[in-house]
Design an enzyme around this catalytic site. Structure first.
Site, PDB file in Angstrom:
ATOM      1  N   HIS A 123      -4.396  -3.098  -7.656  1.00 30.29           N
ATOM      2  CA  HIS A 123      -5.638  -3.780  -7.285  1.00 30.29           C
ATOM      3  C   HIS A 123      -6.756  -2.786  -7.013  1.00 30.29           C
ATOM      4  O   HIS A 123      -7.886  -2.970  -7.462  1.00 30.29           O
ATOM      5  CB  HIS A 123      -5.412  -4.653  -6.049  1.00 30.29           C
ATOM      6  CG  HIS A 123      -6.664  -5.245  -5.500  1.00 30.29           C
ATOM      7  ND1 HIS A 123      -7.296  -4.735  -4.379  1.00 30.29           N
ATOM      8  CD2 HIS A 123      -7.424  -6.276  -5.917  1.00 30.29           C
ATOM      9  CE1 HIS A 123      -8.385  -5.450  -4.128  1.00 30.29           C
ATOM     10  NE2 HIS A 123      -8.486  -6.372  -5.042  1.00 30.29           N
ATOM     11  N   HIS A 124      -6.472  -1.738  -6.264  1.00 25.25           N
ATOM     12  CA  HIS A 124      -7.448  -0.661  -6.119  1.00 25.25           C
ATOM     13  C   HIS A 124      -6.745   0.639  -5.740  1.00 25.25           C
ATOM     14  O   HIS A 124      -5.609   0.629  -5.264  1.00 25.25           O
ATOM     15  CB  HIS A 124      -8.568  -1.024  -5.120  1.00 25.25           C
ATOM     16  CG  HIS A 124      -8.190  -0.919  -3.678  1.00 25.25           C
ATOM     17  ND1 HIS A 124      -7.999  -2.010  -2.868  1.00 25.25           N
ATOM     18  CD2 HIS A 124      -7.987   0.155  -2.864  1.00 25.25           C
ATOM     19  CE1 HIS A 124      -7.694  -1.626  -1.650  1.00 25.25           C
ATOM     20  NE2 HIS A 124      -7.671  -0.316  -1.620  1.00 25.25           N
ATOM     21  N   HIS A 171      -3.161   0.288  -3.786  1.00 30.54           N
ATOM     22  CA  HIS A 171      -2.865  -1.067  -3.325  1.00 30.54           C
ATOM     23  C   HIS A 171      -2.322  -1.859  -4.502  1.00 30.54           C
ATOM     24  O   HIS A 171      -3.006  -2.050  -5.514  1.00 30.54           O
ATOM     25  CB  HIS A 171      -4.142  -1.728  -2.784  1.00 30.54           C
ATOM     26  CG  HIS A 171      -3.963  -3.176  -2.441  1.00 30.54           C
ATOM     27  ND1 HIS A 171      -5.023  -4.049  -2.341  1.00 30.54           N
ATOM     28  CD2 HIS A 171      -2.850  -3.915  -2.181  1.00 30.54           C
ATOM     29  CE1 HIS A 171      -4.579  -5.256  -2.033  1.00 30.54           C
ATOM     30  NE2 HIS A 171      -3.261  -5.191  -1.944  1.00 30.54           N
ATOM     31  N   HIS A 231     -16.840  -4.113  -2.641  1.00 27.25           N
ATOM     32  CA  HIS A 231     -15.431  -4.498  -2.670  1.00 27.25           C
ATOM     33  C   HIS A 231     -15.135  -5.651  -1.719  1.00 27.25           C
ATOM     34  O   HIS A 231     -15.331  -5.549  -0.507  1.00 27.25           O
ATOM     35  CB  HIS A 231     -14.549  -3.302  -2.286  1.00 27.25           C
ATOM     36  CG  HIS A 231     -13.078  -3.575  -2.370  1.00 27.25           C
ATOM     37  ND1 HIS A 231     -12.413  -3.735  -3.568  1.00 27.25           N
ATOM     38  CD2 HIS A 231     -12.139  -3.735  -1.407  1.00 27.25           C
ATOM     39  CE1 HIS A 231     -11.126  -3.963  -3.333  1.00 27.25           C
ATOM     40  NE2 HIS A 231     -10.938  -3.979  -2.019  1.00 27.25           N
ATOM     41  N   TYR A 234       0.866  -1.185   0.000  1.00 29.41           N
ATOM     42  CA  TYR A 234       0.000   0.000   0.000  1.00 29.41           C
ATOM     43  C   TYR A 234       0.899   1.230   0.000  1.00 29.41           C
ATOM     44  O   TYR A 234       1.713   1.408   0.905  1.00 29.41           O
ATOM     45  CB  TYR A 234      -0.900   0.014   1.237  1.00 29.41           C
ATOM     46  CG  TYR A 234      -2.135  -0.843   1.109  1.00 29.41           C
ATOM     47  CD1 TYR A 234      -3.385  -0.270   0.887  1.00 29.41           C
ATOM     48  CD2 TYR A 234      -2.047  -2.225   1.202  1.00 29.41           C
ATOM     49  CE1 TYR A 234      -4.525  -1.054   0.766  1.00 29.41           C
ATOM     50  CE2 TYR A 234      -3.175  -3.024   1.082  1.00 29.41           C
ATOM     51  CZ  TYR A 234      -4.413  -2.424   0.868  1.00 29.41           C
ATOM     52  OH  TYR A 234      -5.535  -3.209   0.748  1.00 29.41           O
ATOM     53  N   HIS A 269     -12.309  -9.425  -1.721  1.00 25.22           N
ATOM     54  CA  HIS A 269     -11.125  -9.986  -2.375  1.00 25.22           C
ATOM     55  C   HIS A 269     -11.456 -11.320  -3.038  1.00 25.22           C
ATOM     56  O   HIS A 269     -12.608 -11.545  -3.419  1.00 25.22           O
ATOM     57  CB  HIS A 269      -9.976 -10.082  -1.372  1.00 25.22           C
ATOM     58  CG  HIS A 269      -9.389  -8.750  -1.011  1.00 25.22           C
ATOM     59  ND1 HIS A 269      -8.571  -8.540   0.079  1.00 25.22           N
ATOM     60  CD2 HIS A 269      -9.529  -7.530  -1.598  1.00 25.22           C
ATOM     61  CE1 HIS A 269      -8.214  -7.272   0.132  1.00 25.22           C
ATOM     62  NE2 HIS A 269      -8.788  -6.629  -0.867  1.00 25.22           N
ATOM     63  N   MET A 278     -11.962  -8.567   2.608  1.00 26.76           N
ATOM     64  CA  MET A 278     -12.635  -7.321   2.944  1.00 26.76           C
ATOM     65  C   MET A 278     -14.122  -7.469   2.642  1.00 26.76           C
ATOM     66  O   MET A 278     -14.525  -8.336   1.868  1.00 26.76           O
ATOM     67  CB  MET A 278     -12.051  -6.142   2.154  1.00 26.76           C
ATOM     68  CG  MET A 278     -10.644  -5.751   2.533  1.00 26.76           C
ATOM     69  SD  MET A 278     -10.124  -4.250   1.641  1.00 26.76           S
ATOM     70  CE  MET A 278      -8.461  -4.039   2.298  1.00 26.76           C
TER      71      MET A 278
END
Length: 708
Positions: A267-268, A349, A427, A232, A429, A502
């Site tokens: 990823h985001h 991320h 959201h 991150y 995973h 998450m």
């Protein structure tokens, strides 16, 4: 014979209703009251049209819209041969797809549509023709290079070979070939094929080119080493000089692709507003210094400046597979002006499961305008607070977690007329399979704000609502997530890696309020006691709670004393195993009860009988319906709302009106029964369905003729 078969079908349906105490006709009053209560004063987007490029070269374009109970499609493809379009729930394979073949006859110039489906026995063969043709051509032609066909079908056709279209994520298959299909022979599509996940029944707002400016917000030369499985990275940005208030009208991702795979490790991403006066003694000049730096690791006690915790209110959100978001014309997110936010934080991320080495420059392109819209909008994060107290057992076909935003937040922060939700990004995973955003008022669940029973982890596009939902003070918003861990041997916990989980929803709404997030989690003490653990060596439960709630360091609480030590074999561990080895749960040594003493809590969890369905269901229900610690994170530094421990609200669950289709009623009820504790209903339904199917084939009666 057909009349007798219809009577038999009715008898079967009556059996279904009696066994499930179900309503066999839509409860008009209940369903319409729910919809009206949730959408009062919210804008309804009824006349919309979507256009998507299905391939990467612009050879296949798909346009569609809704009209009454029909969905209309227009395909424009660079071919004079056949065009294929299909729908699949998850895997995107032709063998399990509902398909239609389209072509314009080279001799007559007539446009044709052939309703078919993939063969499970011959997955690479041409589609099989359906008994009932439910795709109807409206118009079509071809020129020297392209074929165009306009056609329609019912959203729900009641044909068992046709996939009912819904608000779920759907895999849309596309293909084309160079020749028309002749007498059942079909030349293969070769490489001219693919599949895309889409939300077919949702509108999407497009970029308005007039009177807008662009602000590109990117990181610079962030190096992701091959040894980094998850990273991150945070970077502080300063707003362009805007002396008057502007509105953000949309944003798009700017994604760096790797040279080896041409894919991205991003990823985001989230862009947050920052408050520069959140902490006593903060130096406002530090923000200009941070703007000039390249950034640092996020959420690190040693590396991340404490002031960055004030960067908590999202203004742009992107996740894997998404294309960004543009807001409806009556909503804009405020930026600039004398009292506006001056600093923002970009959080990215990176997910690196293949151990690649790359340098990244990703970020957002924000579109903003000096022409203000009617309403200031904002984004709230809701769901399950990211913590090890979120747990998904191994070997589960479907296991639920929920996060609650309740009255302790909505009563204080929401205006009297409520907020209006216009969209949300769900959201989770890799284990996420189903997600929904639920809405409860006065002990009654209203129509689901968003429900995606076919959630695609690799397609996290926001769900734009056709009907905006009004959420009033005192209402509950519940983020409900269901996971599949059939092939996992160990429990999965909440966390930042994609190998952890998450359960979040990023809710876009108006009018803007001073709220950044509204979460919940299982209270720490209740979490451990649920698994029969009451005390750890050298720590009281208050210390343990502080470790979880404030991201504390274990050594700050028990220096030079007993705690579980990680074995020196990290070089042989996978990234997932290493994350578990380093987990706080693997460092807490149980002292009470004595039968578990000297066992780390993680090893205790791994020894529980997760393969026993009754035990697992009991844990799932206890964590859902038990106590929840709720958090209301306010973006205004002058306000503070304390956390609160509540019980899961008691409410009447919303039930979808049953399908008008006999076939779907059988299938839906069989699935409902098989998930419960009885088996009589599935057996009865199976026998009914088998007998009806046999009679249908024997007397050549179609399913559609049996629906009323």
């Amino acid at each position: 014979m057909q009349m007798l078969l219809q009577i038999f079908v009715k008898l079967c349906i009556i059996v279904v209703c009696l066994q499930h105490d179900a309503k066999c006709a839509p409860d008009r009053d209940a369903s319409e009251e729910n919809i009206e209560a949730a959408t009062t004063n919210g804008v309804r987007h009824e006349k919309w049209t979507r256009l998507e490029m299905m391939d990467s070269n612009g050879l296949y374009w798909l346009q569609w819209w809704l009209q009454d109970k029909d969905i209309h499609f227009k395909v424009t493809v660079n071919t004079r041969g056949f065009i294929g379009l299909g729908f699949s729930r998850r895997d995107g394979r032709m063998s399990s797809a509902d398909m239609v073949l389209l072509w314009v006859d080279d001799h007559s110039g007539k446009a044709n549509a052939l309703d078919g489906h993939g063969s499970t026995h011959h997955p690479h063969a041409a589609p099989l023709q359906d008994d009932t043709q439910n795709y109807h051509v409206i118009d079509g032609y071809q020129n020297a290079t392209h074929t165009y066909v306009h056609f329609k079908r019912l959203i729900e056709t009641c044909d068992p070979y046709d996939m009912p279209l819904s608000n779920d994520t759907i895999k849309v298959l596309w293909s084309f070939g160079s020749t028309d299909p002749i007498h059942g022979n079909l030349e293969g599509h070769g490489q001219n094929r693919g599949a895309r996940s889409l939300h077919l029944l949702n509108p999407v707002f497009r970029k308005q080119r007039h009177e807008t400016h662009q602000w590109d917000i990117t990181v610079n030369n962030v190096t992701i080493e091959s040894s980094m499985d998850t990273l991150y990275w945070c970077k502080i940005m300063s707003l362009p000089r805007l002396t008057t208030k502007h509105h953000i009208v949309g944003y798009e991702p700017l994604i760096t692709r790797t040279s080896k795979t041409h894919e991205s490790l991003v990823h985001h991403m989230t862009l947050f507003e920052c408050s520069t006066k959140s902490y006593p003694g903060s130096d406002s000049a530090s923000w200009d210094v941070w703007v000039k730096s390249s950034g640092t690791v996020c959420n690190s006690n040693s590396l991340t400046p404490r002031d960055w915790d004030s960067c908590s209110t999202p203004v742009a959100v992107w996740s894997i597979g998404a294309s960004g978001q543009f807001l409806p014309e009556h909503v804009g997110i405020p930026m600039g002006g004398p009292s506006g936010v001056k600093y923002y934080m970009l959080e990215i991320h990176y997910d690196n499961p293949n151990a690649l080495h790359t340098v990244d420059h990703s970020g957002f392109r924000v579109h903003y305008s000096p022409k203000l819209r009617a309403n200031d909008g904002g984004i709230i994060i809701s769901g399950v607070s990211i913590s090890d107290t979120q747990i998904i057992p191994p070997g589960q076909k479907l296991y639920r977690n929920v996060g609650i935003c309740g009255p302790s937040c909505s009563n204080v922060m929401f205006p009297k007329d409520g907020i209006k939700i216009i969209s949300s990004t769900l959201h989770s995973h890799r284990a996420g399979r189903k997600m929904s955003l639920r809405h409860v008022r006065d002990g009654k669940e209203l129509n689901r704000i968003i429900e995606d029973d076919n959630y695609d982890y690799k397609y996290q596009q926001y769900h734009q609502l056709a009907n905006e939902t009004v959420v009033l003070p005192g209402d509950y918003i519940i983020t409900d997530c269901a996971y599949e861990t059939v092939h996992r041997k160990r429990a999965t916990f909440g966390g930042y890696s994609t190998k952890q989980e998450m359960c979040l929803s990023f809710i876009t709404y108006y009018p803007k309020i001073e709220l950044a997030g509204c979460y919940s989690m299982t209270p720490v003490r209740e979490f451990f006691e649920m698994f029969g653990v009451y005390q750890f060596y050298s720590l009281n439960m208050t210390d343990v709670e502080n470790l979880f709630l404030y991201n504390g360091n274990l050594l700050d609480y028990i220096p030079n004393t007993i705690y579980g030590k990680t074995k020196d074999r990290n070089a042989n561990l996978t990234a997932e195993e290493l994350a578990m080895e380093e987990s706080l749960l693997n460092k807490l040594l149980i002292s009470d009860p004595v039968e578990f003493h000297d066992r780390t809590f993680l090893s205790h969890i791994n020894q529980l009988p997760w393969s026993e369905p009754l035990f697992t269901k009991r844990v799932e229900q206890a964590m859902i319906t038990g106590k929840h610690m709720t958090f209301c994170r306010v973006s205004n530094e002058s306000m503070s709302i304390p956390s609160e421990i509540i019980r899961y609200p008691n409410f009447t669950k919303f039930v979808k009106p049953p399908s008008r289709c006999t076939y779907n009623l059988f299938i839906d009820t069989m699935q409902l029964s098989s998930a419960g504790s009885t088996i009589e209903a599935p057996l009865t339904l199976t026998l009914c369905l088998l007998l009806v199917t046999c009679l249908k084939k024997q007397f050549q009666i179609s399913w559609v003729s049996l629906n009323y």
